[in-house]
Design an enzyme around this catalytic site. Structure first.
Site, PDB file in Angstrom:
ATOM      1  N   LYS A  42       0.836  -1.376   0.100  1.00 37.71           N
ATOM      2  CA  LYS A  42      -0.067   0.144  -0.128  1.00 37.71           C
ATOM      3  C   LYS A  42       1.036   1.304   0.028  1.00 37.71           C
ATOM      4  O   LYS A  42       2.025   1.162   0.211  1.00 37.71           O
ATOM      5  CB  LYS A  42      -0.774   0.076   1.321  1.00 37.71           C
ATOM      6  CG  LYS A  42      -0.392  -0.294   2.411  1.00 37.71           C
ATOM      7  CD  LYS A  42      -1.286  -0.279   3.508  1.00 37.71           C
ATOM      8  CE  LYS A  42      -0.789  -0.514   4.904  1.00 37.71           C
ATOM      9  NZ  LYS A  42      -1.462  -0.127   6.113  1.00 37.71           N
ATOM     10  N   ARG A 145     -10.522  -0.701  14.128  1.00 38.78           N
ATOM     11  CA  ARG A 145     -10.338   0.190  13.177  1.00 38.78           C
ATOM     12  C   ARG A 145     -11.065  -0.499  11.838  1.00 38.78           C
ATOM     13  O   ARG A 145     -11.827   0.332  11.293  1.00 38.78           O
ATOM     14  CB  ARG A 145      -8.626   0.124  12.967  1.00 38.78           C
ATOM     15  CG  ARG A 145      -8.646   1.014  11.851  1.00 38.78           C
ATOM     16  CD  ARG A 145      -6.868   1.050  11.622  1.00 38.78           C
ATOM     17  NE  ARG A 145      -6.491  -0.462  10.904  1.00 38.78           N
ATOM     18  CZ  ARG A 145      -4.963  -0.400  10.431  1.00 38.78           C
ATOM     19  NH1 ARG A 145      -4.456   0.553  10.429  1.00 38.78           N
ATOM     20  NH2 ARG A 145      -4.869  -1.531  10.022  1.00 38.78           N
ATOM     21  N   TYR A 267      12.749  31.144   7.192  1.00 40.74           N
ATOM     22  CA  TYR A 267      11.394  31.780   7.823  1.00 40.74           C
ATOM     23  C   TYR A 267      11.496  31.822   9.486  1.00 40.74           C
ATOM     24  O   TYR A 267      12.048  31.065  10.301  1.00 40.74           O
ATOM     25  CB  TYR A 267      10.260  30.744   7.517  1.00 40.74           C
ATOM     26  CG  TYR A 267       9.871  30.768   6.134  1.00 40.74           C
ATOM     27  CD1 TYR A 267       9.332  32.042   5.544  1.00 40.74           C
ATOM     28  CD2 TYR A 267      10.148  29.532   5.376  1.00 40.74           C
ATOM     29  CE1 TYR A 267       8.761  32.134   4.228  1.00 40.74           C
ATOM     30  CE2 TYR A 267       9.564  29.921   3.945  1.00 40.74           C
ATOM     31  CZ  TYR A 267       9.080  30.728   3.559  1.00 40.74           C
ATOM     32  OH  TYR A 267       8.531  30.961   2.258  1.00 40.74           O
ATOM     33  N   MET A 315       9.280  24.811   2.288  1.00 37.97           N
ATOM     34  CA  MET A 315       8.517  23.970   1.071  1.00 37.97           C
ATOM     35  C   MET A 315       9.252  23.125   0.403  1.00 37.97           C
ATOM     36  O   MET A 315       9.442  22.055  -0.050  1.00 37.97           O
ATOM     37  CB  MET A 315       7.428  24.655   0.392  1.00 37.97           C
ATOM     38  CG  MET A 315       6.432  23.763  -0.466  1.00 37.97           C
ATOM     39  SD  MET A 315       5.350  24.837  -1.483  1.00 37.97           S
ATOM     40  CE  MET A 315       4.370  25.521  -0.370  1.00 37.97           C
TER      41      MET A 315
HETATM   42  C1  LIG Z   1      -3.951  -5.092   7.756  1.00 44.85           C
HETATM   43  C2  LIG Z   1      -2.531  -4.855   7.459  1.00 44.85           C
HETATM   44  N1  LIG Z   1      -1.811  -5.652   7.617  1.00 44.85           N
HETATM   45  C3  LIG Z   1      -0.610  -5.431   7.443  1.00 44.85           C
HETATM   46  C4  LIG Z   1       0.183  -4.158   7.418  1.00 44.85           C
HETATM   47  C5  LIG Z   1       1.572  -4.319   7.178  1.00 44.85           C
HETATM   48  O1  LIG Z   1       2.103  -3.577   8.475  1.00 44.85           O
HETATM   49  P1  LIG Z   1       3.763  -3.073   8.804  1.00 44.85           P
HETATM   50  O2  LIG Z   1       4.049  -2.356   7.961  1.00 44.85           O
HETATM   51  O3  LIG Z   1       3.835  -2.958   9.981  1.00 44.85           O
HETATM   52  O4  LIG Z   1       4.701  -4.672   8.542  1.00 44.85           O
HETATM   53  C6  LIG Z   1      -0.667  -3.165   7.613  1.00 44.85           C
HETATM   54  C7  LIG Z   1      -0.061  -1.970   7.657  1.00 44.85           C
HETATM   55  O5  LIG Z   1      -0.199  -1.143   8.264  1.00 44.85           O
HETATM   56  C8  LIG Z   1      -1.978  -3.349   7.840  1.00 44.85           C
HETATM   57  O6  LIG Z   1      -2.929  -2.148   7.674  1.00 44.85           O
END
Ligand SMILES: Cc1ncc(COP(=O)(O)O)c(C=O)c1O
Length: 372
Positions: A42, A145, A267, A315
């Site tokens: 991700k 969550r 700044y 920036m």
């Molecule tokens: C559901 C889920 N699984 C696995 C991970 C991977 O976690 P990490 O980067 O701490 O290994 C994440 C990341 O936050 C996650 O949200």
């Protein structure tokens, strides 16, 4: 592949060490023992760049990947062999239409179903296609969550008809405190996960993120899901990092000047020179993810020598006190190290009052990305 002209034009260059990412993957897979090891992709592989990282991990044998969003999953699908499985953690988009649900099928993505509405929408997609559809089911075991709470699971179990439409291929949950091995949440979540899993015999389970892998075999289940550790972030804060650094970040010097006692820099005129100082301005700032909280406290490195940030992070630029460095080594066009041999992602995070995850995922799109 490093695009030489892009790198030459950029103010800063992030170089990914793919060998390190692959070595980290092997290390995590070994630690996970019998469990398979997935890779979490991700946020563009935590800022490193999915295009580089995903195929490298696939070559290393990784066959299970996770993204957060559908859009990320669609991008990732094009980078992976056809036999790779991609799970989308957020599942079907909240205001999702049937059309969006069907996009998962079009791109061969598996949603993680987090609530009854997502289950209902996936069942509709199944009826539409007259096909039993694969899905992961996520349980909330205490983090509050994402995932189905015990009453949602009870409702699901009360009406087994859903199993004609959905094939549960993975049961998962997420640990809230895995980076604190002694935290009571770890065992509590593991126990709750075991209780919920018992209702779905034969379906593989997954609980551990990077830090969870280091909590021991009892947390490995069938599949572990590291992200951060693949990219070099220490999964066991306070202990030596068993993983290799996977990135180096270098920014170019734009201008160098000498200031005198009483002159101010940046700044808010926060930095006041106490004597003659050479100040180098480098082409990276908070718009590139170099956090403003590093104003007056972070550092960069020139040939291994620390040069402190002088004044406020702007920036697009940062001013460094390079007085300790011979002039010929800090001319416009030369580079300074922000991440690499002398400064890890975790070091910068500590200085900035945040976590390595944020340092990496903030690195902006103006930074040229390449690998070696
Ligand atoms: C559901 C889920 N699984 C696995 C991970 C991977 O976690 P990490 O980067 O701490 O290994 C994440 C990341 O936050 C996650 O949200």
């Amino acid at each position: 592949m490093l695009d030489a002209s892009g790198a030459a034009r950029a103010g800063a260059v992030l170089t990914i060490d793919l060998d390190a990412v692959r070595a980290n993957y092997r290390r995590l897979r070994e630690t996970a023992g019998q469990a398979a090891c997935a890779a979490v992709m991700k946020a563009d592989a935590y800022g490193l760049g999915m295009e580089m990282v995903a195929p490298a991990l696939a070559r290393e044998g990784c066959r299970v990947f996770f993204t957060a969003h559908l859009e990320e999953g669609i991008r990732l699908r094009r980078l992976l062999p056809a036999d790779a499985t991609i799970y989308v953690l957020h599942g079907l988009p909240p205001a999702g239409s049937l059309h969006t649900a069907l996009e998962f099928l079009q791109h061969d993505l598996i949603p993680v179903l987090n609530d009854p509405a997502q289950v209902a929408l996936w069942r509709r997609a199944s009826r539409e296609r007259s096909q039993r559809l694969p899905a992961a089911l996520q349980f909330d075991t205490g983090m509050s969550r994402m995932g189905m709470a015990p009453p949602d699971v009870a409702a699901l179990l009360a009406d087994p008809a859903w199993k004609d439409e959905i094939d549960p291929v993975l049961l998962m949950s997420h640990l809230a405190c895995a980076d604190e091995p002694l935290h009571a949440m770890n065992d509590l979540q593991r126990e709750r996960f075991a209780t919920l899993r018992a209702h779905f015999p034969g379906v593989p389970g997954s609980l551990a993120n990077s830090s969870g892998i280091f909590l021991g075999a009892g947390f490995h289940h069938d599949l572990v899901r590291p992200g951060a550790a693949l990219y070099g972030i220490n999964p066991q804060p306070g202990h030596p990092n068993p993983l290799r650094q996977a990135v180096s970040l270098r920014a170019r010097i734009v201008q160098v000047r000498t200031v005198q006692a009483g002159d101010v820099v940046g700044y808010g005129a926060r930095y006041v020179a106490t004597g003659p100082r050479r100040i180098a301005t480098i082409a990276i700032g908070y718009a590139d993810g170099w956090l403003r909280s590093l104003s007056g406290r972070g550092q960069a490195f020139v040939d291994g020598v620390a040069v402190p940030i002088a004044g406020t992070v702007s920036m697009d630029s940062i001013t460094l006190d390079v007085s300790a460095i011979p002039e010929e080594r800090v001319r416009p066009g030369r580079e300074v190290e922000l991440l690499g041999e002398h400064q890890t992602v975790d070091d910068v995070a500590r200085e900035a009052g945040t976590i390595g995850y944020e340092v990496l995922t903030r690195l902006g799109s103006r930074i040229h990305r390449g690998h070696h």
